[in-house]
Scaffold this motif. Structure first.
Motif, PDB file in Angstrom:
ATOM      1  N   LEU A 101     -37.595  80.229   5.969  1.00 27.58           N
ATOM      2  CA  LEU A 101     -37.709  78.976   6.252  1.00 27.58           C
ATOM      3  C   LEU A 101     -38.488  78.774   7.754  1.00 27.58           C
ATOM      4  O   LEU A 101     -38.242  79.633   8.576  1.00 27.58           O
ATOM      5  N   ASP A 102     -39.225  77.655   7.948  1.00 26.80           N
ATOM      6  CA  ASP A 102     -39.563  77.522   9.229  1.00 26.80           C
ATOM      7  C   ASP A 102     -38.483  77.353  10.471  1.00 26.80           C
ATOM      8  O   ASP A 102     -37.296  76.860  10.143  1.00 26.80           O
ATOM      9  N   ASN A 103     -38.594  78.014  11.434  1.00 27.20           N
ATOM     10  CA  ASN A 103     -37.781  77.623  12.498  1.00 27.20           C
ATOM     11  C   ASN A 103     -38.240  76.485  13.260  1.00 27.20           C
ATOM     12  O   ASN A 103     -39.276  76.493  13.967  1.00 27.20           O
ATOM     13  N   PRO A 104     -37.397  75.415  13.306  1.00 24.00           N
ATOM     14  CA  PRO A 104     -37.702  74.232  13.703  1.00 24.00           C
ATOM     15  C   PRO A 104     -37.611  74.213  15.510  1.00 24.00           C
ATOM     16  O   PRO A 104     -38.508  73.455  16.269  1.00 24.00           O
ATOM     17  N   ASP A 105     -36.835  75.323  16.285  1.00 26.02           N
ATOM     18  CA  ASP A 105     -36.898  75.428  17.423  1.00 26.02           C
ATOM     19  C   ASP A 105     -37.944  76.422  18.021  1.00 26.02           C
ATOM     20  O   ASP A 105     -38.092  76.393  19.199  1.00 26.02           O
ATOM     21  N   ASP A 106     -38.636  77.046  17.222  1.00 21.99           N
ATOM     22  CA  ASP A 106     -39.524  78.092  17.941  1.00 21.99           C
ATOM     23  C   ASP A 106     -40.605  78.384  16.679  1.00 21.99           C
ATOM     24  O   ASP A 106     -40.452  79.023  15.773  1.00 21.99           O
ATOM     25  N   ARG A 107     -41.757  77.776  16.907  1.00 23.29           N
ATOM     26  CA  ARG A 107     -42.951  78.036  15.965  1.00 23.29           C
ATOM     27  C   ARG A 107     -43.435  79.495  15.856  1.00 23.29           C
ATOM     28  O   ARG A 107     -44.281  79.714  14.956  1.00 23.29           O
ATOM     29  N   ARG A 108     -42.940  80.360  16.675  1.00 23.24           N
ATOM     30  CA  ARG A 108     -43.241  81.726  16.257  1.00 23.24           C
ATOM     31  C   ARG A 108     -42.572  82.350  15.550  1.00 23.24           C
ATOM     32  O   ARG A 108     -42.980  83.243  14.599  1.00 23.24           O
ATOM     33  N   GLY A 109     -41.279  81.656  15.275  1.00 23.05           N
ATOM     34  CA  GLY A 109     -40.246  82.398  14.500  1.00 23.05           C
ATOM     35  C   GLY A 109     -40.039  81.807  13.042  1.00 23.05           C
ATOM     36  O   GLY A 109     -40.302  80.863  12.934  1.00 23.05           O
ATOM     37  N   VAL A 110     -39.215  82.594  12.526  1.00 29.09           N
ATOM     38  CA  VAL A 110     -38.876  82.134  10.974  1.00 29.09           C
ATOM     39  C   VAL A 110     -37.236  82.345  10.946  1.00 29.09           C
ATOM     40  O   VAL A 110     -36.666  82.754  11.688  1.00 29.09           O
ATOM     41  N   ILE A 111     -36.760  81.534   9.747  1.00 27.04           N
ATOM     42  CA  ILE A 111     -35.326  81.827   9.716  1.00 27.04           C
ATOM     43  C   ILE A 111     -35.196  82.426   8.257  1.00 27.04           C
ATOM     44  O   ILE A 111     -35.893  81.737   7.268  1.00 27.04           O
ATOM     45  N   ILE A 112     -34.308  83.440   8.233  1.00 26.52           N
ATOM     46  CA  ILE A 112     -34.189  84.119   6.828  1.00 26.52           C
ATOM     47  C   ILE A 112     -32.894  83.351   6.220  1.00 26.52           C
ATOM     48  O   ILE A 112     -31.852  83.737   6.862  1.00 26.52           O
ATOM     49  N   ALA A 113     -33.029  82.937   4.821  1.00 27.72           N
ATOM     50  CA  ALA A 113     -31.894  82.370   4.387  1.00 27.72           C
ATOM     51  C   ALA A 113     -31.481  82.864   2.980  1.00 27.72           C
ATOM     52  O   ALA A 113     -32.308  83.170   2.498  1.00 27.72           O
ATOM     53  N   LEU A 114     -30.377  83.335   3.040  1.00 27.32           N
ATOM     54  CA  LEU A 114     -29.854  83.874   1.724  1.00 27.32           C
ATOM     55  C   LEU A 114     -29.971  82.603   0.483  1.00 27.32           C
ATOM     56  O   LEU A 114     -29.607  81.509   0.765  1.00 27.32           O
ATOM     57  N   THR A 115     -30.281  82.994  -0.844  1.00 28.20           N
ATOM     58  CA  THR A 115     -30.538  82.155  -1.791  1.00 28.20           C
ATOM     59  C   THR A 115     -29.150  82.129  -2.429  1.00 28.20           C
ATOM     60  O   THR A 115     -28.467  83.210  -2.190  1.00 28.20           O
TER      61      THR A 115
END
Lengths: 160, 160
Positions: A101-115
Motif C-alpha cells: 500500500l502507499d505510505n501516506p506519510d512518506d512517499r519513498r516508502g510503502v506499507i506491507i499489509a497482510l491480506t
DNA sequence: GCAATTTATCTTGACGTCAAGATATCTGCG
DNA sequence: CGCAGATATCTTGACGTCAAGATAAATTGC
C-alpha cells in the motif's frame, strides 16, 4: 560417540596441536541447526510457505491489527538485507498473501499489509509450527530446555 | 529482555492460545546460528575460503595422508546433496586446491585429492578457525560450554 | 529556501543449495 | 553369461540470499 566425535578424533590424530573443544560444540550446533531447519521447513511446506515467507507473515501477524508494517520494520526483525526483503515481499505479493500500500506519510516508502488470505494462512501455519517445535524439543526435559534456553540467551547477548 | 523476548510478548498478546516456550528457545538458536555463521565466515574469507569450501578441504585434511576421498565419502560427512558436492569440488578444482583423479577400482567414480596448495591453505585456515571458535564462545565459562555441549549432543542424537 | 546528506526501497549480478533426473558403471542372481 | 537393479557422479533449472549500487524523497544545516 556421535558423528562430531569422530570428526574430532580425526583432528586430534592429524593436528594434535589444536584444541578442538570449541569445534565440537559448534559442530554439534551447526549439524543440529541443519536438522532442525529441515524439520521446520516441512511444516511450512505443508501450509504452502517457506521459513522465509513465514518470517515475514509472522512479523505482520504478531504486530497486531491492522497487520501492516513497512519493509524497514520487517527488515529490523528478520536479519536479512533489503534486497532479500524486497524479494520476499514480491513472492508473497504474487501469492496474494500480502499487498503493498502507499505510505501516506512518506512517499519513498510503502506499507506491507497482510491480506485476509495471508492472515488465515499464517494463523494456521503458526499453530502447526508451534506444535512442531515442541515435538522437536521433546527429547529434552523441561529443566533441560530451560537450561539450554538460558545458555543460548547468554551467548546470543554477546551479539545483539 | 532480548529481541526474542519481544517477539514472544507480541505472540502472547495476539495469540494467547499458543505456548511459545519452544519458539523462544528455537528463535534464539536460529538467531545465534546466523550471528555465529557470519563471524565464522569472516575467518574463512581471510583465507580465501568459504564455509562450504572449508568443509570439503577439512574433510580431506583430517582423513590423513594421502588426503584423498571420493565424492561419496565427502557427501557422507557434509550433509549436502550430490549436486552441491559436485559444485563445491568444481570450485575447489578451479582454485587449484583439489584435483580429481581417476579411481582405479571403479570407473564410475573419482578420487578427490588435496593439492599441496590446498593442504597449506586448509592448515592455515583451520588454525585461525579454531582460535576464532574459542573467541566466539568466550562469553561462556568452561562449565557452561560443557553444559551446552552436552545438551546439544543429546538433542542432536535424536536426529542422527 | 536550498544544497548536502540521509533514508527507504528496489535492482542487478553472482553464489550456494536443492530436487529431480541423466549417464555410466558395477553387482548379484538366474 | 547376461540382464535387472543398485550405485557414483554429474547436469539442469529454480530458489533464496547477499553485496553493491541506483533511485527517489525526506531531512538537516547553513
Amino acid at each position: 560417540m556421535d558423528h562430531v566425535d569422530k570428526i574430532l578424533a580425526q583432528w586430534r590424530r592429524e593436528r594434535p596441536d589444536l584444541d578442538v573443544s570449541a569445534m565440537g560444540l559448534l559442530g554439534r550446533f551447526t549439524r543440529l541447526r541443519t536438522h532442525l531447519g529441515r524439520e521446520i521447513e516441512k511444516t511450512f511446506t505443508d501450509h504452502g510457505l517457506t521459513s522465509a515467507s513465514f518470517d515475514v507473515l509472522a512479523a505482520l501477524r504478531r504486530s497486531g491489527p491492522p497487520f501492516q508494517l513497512s519493509p524497514g520494520d520487517l527488515l529490523a526483525t528478520t536479519m536479512v538485507t533489503s534486497g532479500t526483503m524486497t524479494n520476499r515481499i514480491d513472492q508473497l505479493e504474487k501469492a496474494g498473501l500480502v499487498e503493498r500500500l502507499d505510505n501516506p506519510d512518506d512517499r519513498r516508502g510503502v506499507i506491507i499489509a497482510l491480506t485476509s488470505e495471508g492472515l488465515k494462512r499464517v494463523d494456521a501455519a503458526v499453530s502447526a509450527h508451534v506444535a512442531n517445535q515442541h515435538r522437536l524439543l521433546s527429547e529434552l526435559s523441561p529443566q533441560e530446555r530451560e537450561a539450554l534456553d538460558a545458555l543460548l540467551r547468554k551467548l546470543l547477548a554477546a551479539f545483539e
